[in-house]
Design a protein around this motif. Structure first.
Motif, PDB file in Angstrom:
ATOM      1  N   ALA A  97      -2.969 -24.214 -30.702  1.00 16.44           N
ATOM      2  CA  ALA A  97      -4.126 -25.112 -30.597  1.00 16.44           C
ATOM      3  C   ALA A  97      -4.767 -25.018 -29.223  1.00 16.44           C
ATOM      4  CB  ALA A  97      -3.703 -26.550 -30.891  1.00 16.44           C
ATOM      5  N   ILE A  98      -3.963 -24.993 -28.178  1.00 18.67           N
ATOM      6  CA  ILE A  98      -4.515 -24.897 -26.821  1.00 18.67           C
ATOM      7  C   ILE A  98      -5.156 -23.529 -26.605  1.00 18.67           C
ATOM      8  CG2 ILE A  98      -3.934 -24.936 -24.358  1.00 18.67           C
ATOM      9  CD1 ILE A  98      -1.621 -26.862 -25.117  1.00 18.67           C
ATOM     10  N   ARG A  99      -4.509 -22.475 -27.104  1.00 17.61           N
ATOM     11  CA  ARG A  99      -5.057 -21.120 -27.007  1.00 17.61           C
ATOM     12  C   ARG A  99      -6.433 -21.053 -27.668  1.00 17.61           C
ATOM     13  NH1 ARG A  99      -1.462 -18.813 -29.856  1.00 17.61           N
ATOM     14  NH2 ARG A  99       0.021 -18.300 -28.188  1.00 17.61           N
ATOM     15  N   ARG A 100      -6.554 -21.642 -28.853  1.00 11.82           N
ATOM     16  CA  ARG A 100      -7.824 -21.650 -29.567  1.00 11.82           C
ATOM     17  C   ARG A 100      -8.897 -22.365 -28.747  1.00 11.82           C
ATOM     18  NH1 ARG A 100      -6.647 -25.128 -33.713  1.00 11.82           N
ATOM     19  NH2 ARG A 100      -7.358 -26.754 -32.305  1.00 11.82           N
ATOM     20  N   ASP A 101      -8.561 -23.516 -28.164  1.00 10.01           N
ATOM     21  CA  ASP A 101      -9.561 -24.283 -27.422  1.00 10.01           C
ATOM     22  C   ASP A 101      -9.951 -23.606 -26.116  1.00 10.01           C
ATOM     23  OD1 ASP A 101      -9.749 -26.130 -29.409  1.00 10.01           O
ATOM     24  OD2 ASP A 101      -8.580 -27.689 -28.413  1.00 10.01           O
ATOM     25  N   ILE A 102      -9.039 -22.860 -25.511  1.00 13.20           N
ATOM     26  CA  ILE A 102      -9.424 -22.048 -24.352  1.00 13.20           C
ATOM     27  C   ILE A 102     -10.388 -20.953 -24.786  1.00 13.20           C
ATOM     28  CG2 ILE A 102      -8.572 -20.398 -22.637  1.00 13.20           C
ATOM     29  CD1 ILE A 102      -5.985 -22.041 -22.491  1.00 13.20           C
ATOM     30  N   SER A 103     -10.087 -20.320 -25.902  1.00  8.04           N
ATOM     31  CA  SER A 103     -10.918 -19.216 -26.394  1.00  8.04           C
ATOM     32  C   SER A 103     -12.319 -19.679 -26.756  1.00  8.04           C
ATOM     33  CB  SER A 103     -10.257 -18.556 -27.613  1.00  8.04           C
ATOM     34  OG  SER A 103      -8.992 -18.025 -27.282  1.00  8.04           O
ATOM     35  N   PHE A 104     -12.439 -20.902 -27.300  1.00  3.01           N
ATOM     36  CA  PHE A 104     -13.738 -21.415 -27.708  1.00  3.01           C
ATOM     37  C   PHE A 104     -14.454 -22.174 -26.593  1.00  3.01           C
ATOM     38  CE2 PHE A 104     -12.375 -20.455 -31.998  1.00  3.01           C
ATOM     39  CZ  PHE A 104     -13.562 -20.153 -32.642  1.00  3.01           C
ATOM     40  N   ARG A 113     -12.199 -25.422 -20.275  1.00  5.54           N
ATOM     41  CA  ARG A 113     -13.016 -24.526 -19.455  1.00  5.54           C
ATOM     42  C   ARG A 113     -12.174 -23.743 -18.445  1.00  5.54           C
ATOM     43  NH1 ARG A 113     -17.488 -23.430 -21.571  1.00  5.54           N
ATOM     44  NH2 ARG A 113     -18.405 -22.997 -19.527  1.00  5.54           N
ATOM     45  N   PRO A 114     -12.675 -22.587 -17.994  1.00  3.29           N
ATOM     46  CA  PRO A 114     -11.980 -21.845 -16.938  1.00  3.29           C
ATOM     47  C   PRO A 114     -11.723 -22.713 -15.712  1.00  3.29           C
ATOM     48  CG  PRO A 114     -13.734 -20.507 -17.878  1.00  3.29           C
ATOM     49  CD  PRO A 114     -13.880 -21.876 -18.475  1.00  3.29           C
ATOM     50  N   ASP A 115     -10.522 -22.621 -15.180  1.00  2.98           N
ATOM     51  CA  ASP A 115     -10.075 -23.345 -13.980  1.00  2.98           C
ATOM     52  C   ASP A 115      -9.854 -24.841 -14.224  1.00  2.98           C
ATOM     53  OD1 ASP A 115     -10.140 -21.038 -12.237  1.00  2.98           O
ATOM     54  OD2 ASP A 115     -12.321 -21.201 -12.272  1.00  2.98           O
ATOM     55  N   GLU A 116     -10.017 -25.313 -15.471  1.00  2.00           N
ATOM     56  CA  GLU A 116      -9.803 -26.737 -15.758  1.00  2.00           C
ATOM     57  C   GLU A 116      -8.322 -27.083 -15.632  1.00  2.00           C
ATOM     58  OE1 GLU A 116     -10.320 -29.868 -19.510  1.00  2.00           O
ATOM     59  OE2 GLU A 116     -11.528 -28.029 -19.445  1.00  2.00           O
ATOM     60  N   LYS A 117      -8.041 -28.203 -14.940  1.00  2.00           N
ATOM     61  CA  LYS A 117      -6.662 -28.659 -14.829  1.00  2.00           C
ATOM     62  C   LYS A 117      -6.180 -29.168 -16.184  1.00  2.00           C
ATOM     63  CE  LYS A 117      -6.761 -29.902  -9.930  1.00  2.00           C
ATOM     64  NZ  LYS A 117      -6.598 -30.987  -8.922  1.00  2.00           N
ATOM     65  N   PHE A 168      -0.692 -27.202 -14.173  1.00  5.52           N
ATOM     66  CA  PHE A 168      -1.236 -26.059 -14.902  1.00  5.52           C
ATOM     67  C   PHE A 168      -2.755 -26.129 -14.913  1.00  5.52           C
ATOM     68  CE2 PHE A 168       2.939 -26.995 -16.665  1.00  5.52           C
ATOM     69  CZ  PHE A 168       3.545 -25.754 -16.726  1.00  5.52           C
ATOM     70  N   ARG A 169      -3.388 -24.971 -15.035  1.00  3.81           N
ATOM     71  CA  ARG A 169      -4.833 -24.929 -15.205  1.00  3.81           C
ATOM     72  C   ARG A 169      -5.181 -23.709 -16.055  1.00  3.81           C
ATOM     73  NH1 ARG A 169      -7.662 -21.257 -11.976  1.00  3.81           N
ATOM     74  NH2 ARG A 169      -6.445 -20.269 -10.307  1.00  3.81           N
ATOM     75  N   VAL A 170      -6.355 -23.779 -16.681  1.00  2.00           N
ATOM     76  CA  VAL A 170      -6.865 -22.628 -17.436  1.00  2.00           C
ATOM     77  C   VAL A 170      -7.177 -21.512 -16.450  1.00  2.00           C
ATOM     78  CG1 VAL A 170      -8.683 -21.819 -18.990  1.00  2.00           C
ATOM     79  CG2 VAL A 170      -7.837 -24.180 -19.178  1.00  2.00           C
ATOM     80  N   THR A 171      -6.855 -20.289 -16.801  1.00  2.45           N
ATOM     81  CA  THR A 171      -7.144 -19.171 -15.908  1.00  2.45           C
ATOM     82  C   THR A 171      -8.652 -19.004 -15.742  1.00  2.45           C
ATOM     83  OG1 THR A 171      -7.026 -17.644 -17.785  1.00  2.45           O
ATOM     84  CG2 THR A 171      -5.063 -17.869 -16.436  1.00  2.45           C
ATOM     85  N   SER A 172      -9.032 -18.370 -14.660  1.00  2.00           N
ATOM     86  CA  SER A 172     -10.445 -18.143 -14.368  1.00  2.00           C
ATOM     87  C   SER A 172     -11.042 -17.149 -15.367  1.00  2.00           C
ATOM     88  CB  SER A 172     -10.610 -17.622 -12.939  1.00  2.00           C
ATOM     89  OG  SER A 172      -9.903 -16.397 -12.776  1.00  2.00           O
ATOM     90  N   ALA A 173     -12.360 -17.081 -15.386  1.00  2.00           N
ATOM     91  CA  ALA A 173     -13.053 -16.156 -16.302  1.00  2.00           C
ATOM     92  C   ALA A 173     -14.237 -15.535 -15.572  1.00  2.00           C
ATOM     93  CB  ALA A 173     -13.511 -16.882 -17.564  1.00  2.00           C
TER      94      ALA A 173
END
Length: 219
Positions: free
Chosen positions: A19-26, A30-34, A72-77
Motif C-alpha cells: 500500500a505504501i509502495r503504491r502511494d509513493i508511486s502515485f 511525495r518525494p522527501d516526505e517524512k 523514515f522519509r520517501v526517497t528523492s525524485a
C-alpha cells in the motif's frame, strides 16, 4: 534447508509495504516526505512494529530512506535519481533479456506474446478512461511484461534486482502518464517490433528496442 514458513505478521508487513509502495508511486506520498509512524497508522492501519518492518522493506527496495534520527522519509525524485535508475534498469534488463534469449524456448516466447497482448489492452483502457484504477492496471501490465522478458534468464537474483529498479522507476512513469506524455502510438510500434525481433532471436534489435522502450517511458 533454511525455509521459514510465512507468519501472519509477515503477511501484514507485505500488505502494508504494498500500500505504501503504491502511494509513493502515485505521488500520494511525495518525494522527501517524512513518514511518521503515527500518521501512517491512521492511514494504513497496522501496528508500530508492522509499519516499521514495512518501511524497512521499502528501504531495501530504495523507495524509502532511513534518516539519522531513526525516522523514515520517501526517497528523492530528482533528475539525477532518474538518470541513475534509468542506467540500472537498462543494464540489468538487457543482461536478463540476453540470458532469456539464450535459454528461452517456444513456451517463453508464448508468455512474452501473451504479456504484450495484456499490455496492449491496458494501453487502450488507460487511454479511454485515464483514472487511478486504469493507471494501476496499466502499470501492473507493464510490470508483468518487463518481468516476463526476464523469466527465462535462470537468475532469481537478477530478476529480483530488476524488479527493485522497476519499482523505483514507477513514480516517474506514472507521472508522465498523468501528464499525458506517453506516446502510445510509438509505444505500440515499438512493442510490435520487439515481438518480431524476439521471435527472430535478433539480439541486437531486441536490446536496442528494449532500451528505447525504457527510455521512452521515463524521459
Amino acid at each position: 534447508m533454511f525455509y521459514r514458513q510465512k507468519s501472519d505478521c509477515d503477511t501484514v508487513v507485505e500488505m502494508l509495504a504494498s500500500a505504501i509502495r503504491r502511494d509513493i508511486s502515485f505521488g500520494v506520498l511525495r518525494p522527501d516526505e517524512k513518514l511518521k509512524i503515527g500518521v501512517l497508522r491512521q492511514r494504513y492501519g497496522g501496528s508500530n512494529h508492522s509499519l516499521r518492518e514495512s518501511l524497512r522493506v521499502l528501504v531495501a527496495e530504495g523507495m524509502v530512506e532511513a534518516t539519522n534520527q531513526r525516522g523514515f522519509r520517501v526517497t528523492s525524485a530528482t533528475e539525477d535519481d532518474l538518470r541513475d535508475i534509468l542506467l540500472m534498469r537498462i543494464e540489468i534488463e538487457k543482461l536478463g533479456l540476453v540470458r532469456s534469449l539464450e535459454r528461452g524456448g517456444v513456451e517463453w516466447e508464448a508468455t512474452v506474446i501473451a504479456a504484450l497482448h495484456q499490455m496492449s489492452r491496458a494501453d487502450a483502457a488507460v487511454q479511454a478512461d485515464p483514472d487511478d484504477t486504469t493507471a494501476l492496471q496499466w502499470d501492473e501490465a507493464c510490470r508483468l511484461f518487463s518481468a516476463t522478458l526476464l523469466d527465462a534468464s535462470d537468475s532469481p537474483r537478477l530478476v529480483e534486482m530488476a524488479s527493485r529498479f522497476y519499482d523505483q522507476s514507477r513514480r516517474f512513469r506514472l507521472a508522465r502518464l498523468r501528464e499525458g506524455r506517453i506516446d502510445f502510438r510509438a509505444r505500440t510500434a515499438r512493442h510490435e517490433a520487439l515481438k518480431t525481433a524476439i521471435i527472430a532471436r535478433d539480439e541486437d534489435a531486441v536490446l536496442q528496442l528494449l532500451e528505447d522502450d525504457i527510455r521512452a517511458d521515463l524521459t
